[in-house]
Design a protein around this motif. Structure first.
Motif, PDB file in Angstrom:
ATOM      1  N   LYS A  55      26.052  43.095  29.847  1.00  0.00           N
ATOM      2  CA  LYS A  55      25.813  43.929  31.035  1.00  0.00           C
ATOM      3  C   LYS A  55      27.106  44.466  31.630  1.00  0.00           C
ATOM      4  CE  LYS A  55      24.087  40.044  32.587  1.00  0.00           C
ATOM      5  NZ  LYS A  55      23.142  39.165  33.250  1.00  0.00           N
ATOM      6  N   GLU A  97      15.710  40.082  32.820  1.00  0.00           N
ATOM      7  CA  GLU A  97      15.038  40.823  33.885  1.00  0.00           C
ATOM      8  C   GLU A  97      14.774  42.266  33.465  1.00  0.00           C
ATOM      9  OE1 GLU A  97      17.855  39.206  34.038  1.00  0.00           O
ATOM     10  OE2 GLU A  97      17.460  37.472  35.317  1.00  0.00           O
ATOM     11  N   SER A 138      17.154  33.150  39.791  1.00  0.00           N
ATOM     12  CA  SER A 138      16.829  31.724  39.936  1.00  0.00           C
ATOM     13  C   SER A 138      17.406  31.153  41.230  1.00  0.00           C
ATOM     14  CB  SER A 138      17.401  30.942  38.750  1.00  0.00           C
ATOM     15  OG  SER A 138      18.808  30.832  38.884  1.00  0.00           O
ATOM     16  N   GLY A 139      18.486  31.766  41.703  1.00  0.00           N
ATOM     17  CA  GLY A 139      19.207  31.205  42.845  1.00  0.00           C
ATOM     18  C   GLY A 139      20.367  30.324  42.401  1.00  0.00           C
ATOM     19  N   SER A 161      25.803  33.435  37.909  1.00  0.00           N
ATOM     20  CA  SER A 161      24.513  33.055  38.483  1.00  0.00           C
ATOM     21  C   SER A 161      24.716  32.197  39.724  1.00  0.00           C
ATOM     22  CB  SER A 161      23.678  32.284  37.471  1.00  0.00           C
ATOM     23  OG  SER A 161      23.310  33.122  36.411  1.00  0.00           O
ATOM     24  N   LYS A 175      23.245  38.636  39.650  1.00  0.00           N
ATOM     25  CA  LYS A 175      22.167  39.516  40.110  1.00  0.00           C
ATOM     26  C   LYS A 175      22.749  40.838  40.606  1.00  0.00           C
ATOM     27  CE  LYS A 175      19.506  37.491  39.040  1.00  0.00           C
ATOM     28  NZ  LYS A 175      18.855  37.394  37.706  1.00  0.00           N
ATOM     29  N   GLU A 178      23.332  42.806  37.641  1.00  0.00           N
ATOM     30  CA  GLU A 178      22.025  43.224  37.119  1.00  0.00           C
ATOM     31  C   GLU A 178      21.407  44.332  37.974  1.00  0.00           C
ATOM     32  OE1 GLU A 178      19.648  39.714  36.619  1.00  0.00           O
ATOM     33  OE2 GLU A 178      20.817  39.057  34.892  1.00  0.00           O
TER      34      GLU A 178
HETATM   35  C1  LIG Z   1      18.689  34.850  31.116  1.00  0.00           C
HETATM   36  C2  LIG Z   1      19.211  35.909  31.980  1.00  0.00           C
HETATM   37  O1  LIG Z   1      18.821  37.039  31.893  1.00  0.00           O
HETATM   38  C3  LIG Z   1      20.235  35.555  32.963  1.00  0.00           C
HETATM   39  O2  LIG Z   1      20.860  36.715  33.479  1.00  0.00           O
HETATM   40  C4  LIG Z   1      19.578  34.791  34.043  1.00  0.00           C
HETATM   41  O3  LIG Z   1      18.756  35.649  34.738  1.00  0.00           O
HETATM   42  C5  LIG Z   1      20.574  34.166  34.920  1.00  0.00           C
HETATM   43  O4  LIG Z   1      19.951  33.488  35.939  1.00  0.00           O
HETATM   44  P1  LIG Z   1      20.060  33.904  37.474  1.00  0.00           P
HETATM   45  O5  LIG Z   1      18.747  34.490  37.827  1.00  0.00           O
HETATM   46  O6  LIG Z   1      20.332  32.582  38.130  1.00  0.00           O
HETATM   47  O7  LIG Z   1      21.194  34.856  37.638  1.00  0.00           O
END
Ligand SMILES: CC(=O)[C@@H](O)[C@H](O)COP(=O)(O)O
Ligand SMILES: NC(=O)C1=CN([C@@H]2O[C@H](COP(=O)(O)OP(=O)(O)OC[C@H]3O[C@@H](n4cnc5c(N)ncnc54)[C@H](OP(=O)(O)O)[C@@H]3O)[C@@H](O)[C@H]2O)C=CC1
Ligand SMILES: [Mn+2]
Length: 622
Positions: free
Chosen positions: A357, A384, A408-409, A444, A450, A453
């Motif tokens: 990403k 996602e 996820s947090g 994360s 996020k 993302e």
């Molecule tokens: C598996 C994936 O796509 C990661 O980007 C994941 O989402 C990370 O977890 P977080 O939601 O905690 O950022």
């Protein structure tokens, strides 16, 4: 427009004020009203001017001592207000779904993965890695079909980049062209347009999803002549950039499970993990295996001696591996270090499954323009985005109202700031759900993942930033959602196993059998959703602001974050210092949208230098 709320930010001794810098600068440090619908981005935007306007160079601002601050939260003032106009900002919205706590779901980790991996693409490595002007520049577009882009996305790209593309009709998968309806519906950044017709199956390998001669749309699902592979009887060639990492190994696991002869491995690329790379290459009879680190060349040659697998090393060899003809390429190198090879692969066409990403965050326009020029198909692998891609399948973009990324947090979801200040690398990489590489695990934990993302989604999908939400969803069962004009909400669910999204990209538009655990909803019992906390997780706000500001801000954000994460993993920066350093770097530099690869890499390097300086100026482990 929206009510302006200021929750108290306790701040911390030594905390660089990660939560408030840009806004403090704009607001003069005092209590203020939101600056209209674009308020959150005002600080950066003022310096950047109109998005994409050419400016001669990176500008530096004097570094200000950071201080603990307060954080602003924007909430939509009335129900649905942020749904009406694309340019309105409805931020940190209240979750309409009742919030419940306390249920966890553990991801079965890939065997053999240690929790704490080094940050391969960290601050120390990237600038020295001859990313700027090094040998083996990508043959962008060379030999590729010309992109005849003149549709909505083509025009936008051409406006921002003097890439020399003009004229012609931008074709969508399925043979359609970008219509007025799309233009009316999506004024944002989105580039991945699901076609209003159901997407069609694969054509000859190596062709892009352009839909016909002169096509070459970038991030599109299959159309006639698409490189999307399907799961037919023909053997497909596969290259994996970053094969020894978490995503790379999940990809190899899918190849392991596929029927004999379905896939053939062209090239495998890693940084330094010679043992694993050689084992993968021999098992899959790869044509070549490459380590980026030249110091590992001799070891790789020794490991592959007599096997028939070609061994190579160095950045030029990585790019050569990416340039080899392969029907399908997985871009799973971590960090901006993956940018060049991603571009090379896109430039030669075929299908690129994008996990990396950071490439899209730091060089979106270049990545997408290169894909178009090369006639490549770009499929999102990030869980996602893959989920949203699935939910968009066959949908008319005009009916898309909002997309929602779940988070996820991370491991510190319930930690207060004082505790987060003490977080160690070992704690940060212990993700509660996913088993991933160290860098993305720390991302994360800060929720910068996020943020990255969010930018990734805005680049890929035909939905502008104000209509992209993030919801914390601790179970990570719902990976992404799309809300439509009729109120329908489509989601993709599954156990947290990257083999599922990777397989979707590997077989698209068909489906592979994947031996991932099935989601047991009855056992799970409930799904929880909550709004992210902007005080404890300022990184998400910084990313949103960088996206709103445009220009070079996302490049700066990404580079500073890579530096800060690497320093954190080395124990030279505190956990809260990560976002603080990113914020200081964003405040200190202004830059227009970098025009071309070398300019992007120069801006990246500049941001890394600035971030390194800000980190050094902090008290140890702060
Ligand atoms: C598996 C994936 O796509 C990661 O980007 C994941 O989402 C990370 O977890 P977080 O939601 O905690 O950022
Ligand atoms: N892990 C996941 O579940 C997800 C990851 N992603 C994204 O995918 C990418 C990869 O993540 P992940 O697999 O977790 O990362 P890992 O750290 O586990 O793996 C990184 C891979 O890249 C290689 N690598 C690192 N630096 C270089 C370099 N300079 N040149 C060539 N190869 C290099 C590594 O080689 P070596 O082993 O030799 O060091 C390894 O193969 C990231 O961009 C991440 O954000 C997205 C969604 C989910
Ligand atoms: Mn993800």
């Amino acid at each position: 427009m929206g009510a302006f709320v200021r929750p108290a930010h306790p701040g911390l001794p030594g905390d660089g004020g990660a939560a408030g810098g840009l806004r403090r600068r704009r607001a003069g440090g005092g209590r203020t009203r939101a600056a209209g619908p674009r308020g959150a981005a005002g600080g950066l935007r003022r310096h950047l001017g109109r998005r994409g306007r050419a400016r001669p160079a990176v500008r530096h601002r004097a570094a200000r001592p950071a201080a603990g601050g307060r954080c602003a939260v924007y909430r939509s003032g009335r129900p649905g207000a942020d749904r009406i106009a694309p340019r309105q900002r409805g931020r940190a919205r209240q979750c309409p779904v009742p919030v419940r706590r306390g249920l966890g779901l553990r991801h079965r980790r890939l065997p053999g993965r240690s929790g704490l991996r080094r940050a391969e693409a960290g601050a120390r490595h990237l600038p020295q890695q001859d990313l700027v002007g090094g040998a083996g520049r990508p043959r962008l577009g060379a030999g590729g079909r010309r992109w005849h882009g003149a549709g909505l996305h083509a025009r936008r790209l051409a406006g921002r980049h003097r890439a020399g593309h003009a004229g012609g009709q931008h074709r969508l998968a399925g043979g359609g062209s970008v219509g007025k309806r799309h233009q009316a519906a999506f004024q944002g950044e989105g580039h991945l347009l699901p076609h209003s017709r159901p997407w069609r199956a694969a054509g000859p390998a190596g062709r892009g999803a352009g839909g016909g001669p002169g096509g070459g749309a970038a991030v599109l699902p299959a159309g006639p002549g698409s490189a999307a592979l399907g799961v037919g009887a023909v053997t497909r060639s596969v290259t994996i950039l970053g094969s020894t990492g978490s995503v790379g190994r999940s990809t190899v696991a899918l190849l392991d499970a596929a029927p004999e002869g379905r896939f053939r491995v062209e090239a495998l690329v890693a940084n330094r993990d010679v043992a694993r790379l050689a084992e993968q290459a021999i098992r899959h009879r790869a044509r070549c295996a490459v380590v980026a680190d030249p110091a590992c060349h001799a070891a790789l040659q020794a490991a592959l001696a007599g096997t028939g697998v070609e061994a190579a090393a160095g950045l030029a060899a990585v790019e050569e591996a990416a340039s080899r003809p392969a029907d399908w390429t997985m871009a799973a190198i971590v960090g901006a270090a993956g940018l060049r090879s991603t571009l090379v692969a896109l430039g030669r066409g075929g299908t690129l499954a994008l996990a990396n990403k950071e490439s899209l965050v730091c060089a979106a326009e270049l990545v997408l323009a290169t894909a178009r020029r090369g006639g490549a198909t770009l499929l999102p692998v990030d869980s996602e985005h893959n989920a949203i891609f699935q939910a968009l399948h066959g949908q008319d973009p005009a009916g898309v109202e909002r997309i929602i990324l779940t988070a996820s947090g991370g491991p510190f979801r319930d930690w207060d700031l004082a505790r987060m200040a003490t977080a160690t690398p070992a704690q940060a990489v212990r993700h509660p759900v996913w088993s991933m590489g160290a860098k993305i695990s720390v991302d994360s934990a800060t929720m910068m993942n996020k943020g990255l993302e969010l930018i990734e989604a805005a680049r890929l999908f035909p939905v502008p930033e104000p209509r992209i939400d993030v919801l914390v969803h601790p179970q990570s069962a719902v990976h992404g959602l799309v809300q439509f004009a009729d109120g329908s909400l489509l989601a993709q669910l599954g156990t947290p196993d990257m083999r599922t999204p990777i397989a979707y990209a590997l077989a698209f538009p068909e489906r592979l059998h994947v031996d991932a655990p099935r989601l047991d909803l009855a056992a799970l019992g409930r799904l929880e959703f909550q709004a992210p906390d902007p005080v404890r997780f300022p990184a998400l706000r910084l990313a949103r602001e960088a996206l709103q500001a445009g220009g070079g801000a996302p490049t700066i954000l990404n580079a500073a974050n890579e530096v800060a994460v690497a320093l954190f993993l080395e124990g030279r920066l505190g956990f809260l210092g990560i976002a603080a350093v990113v914020e200081q770097t964003l405040e200190s530099l202004t830059a227009p949208l970098a025009d071309g690869l070398e300019a992007i890499l120069a801006l990246d390097a500049e941001a890394r230098r600035a971030a390194t300086g800000f980190a050094a100026g902090r008290a140890p482990a702060c």
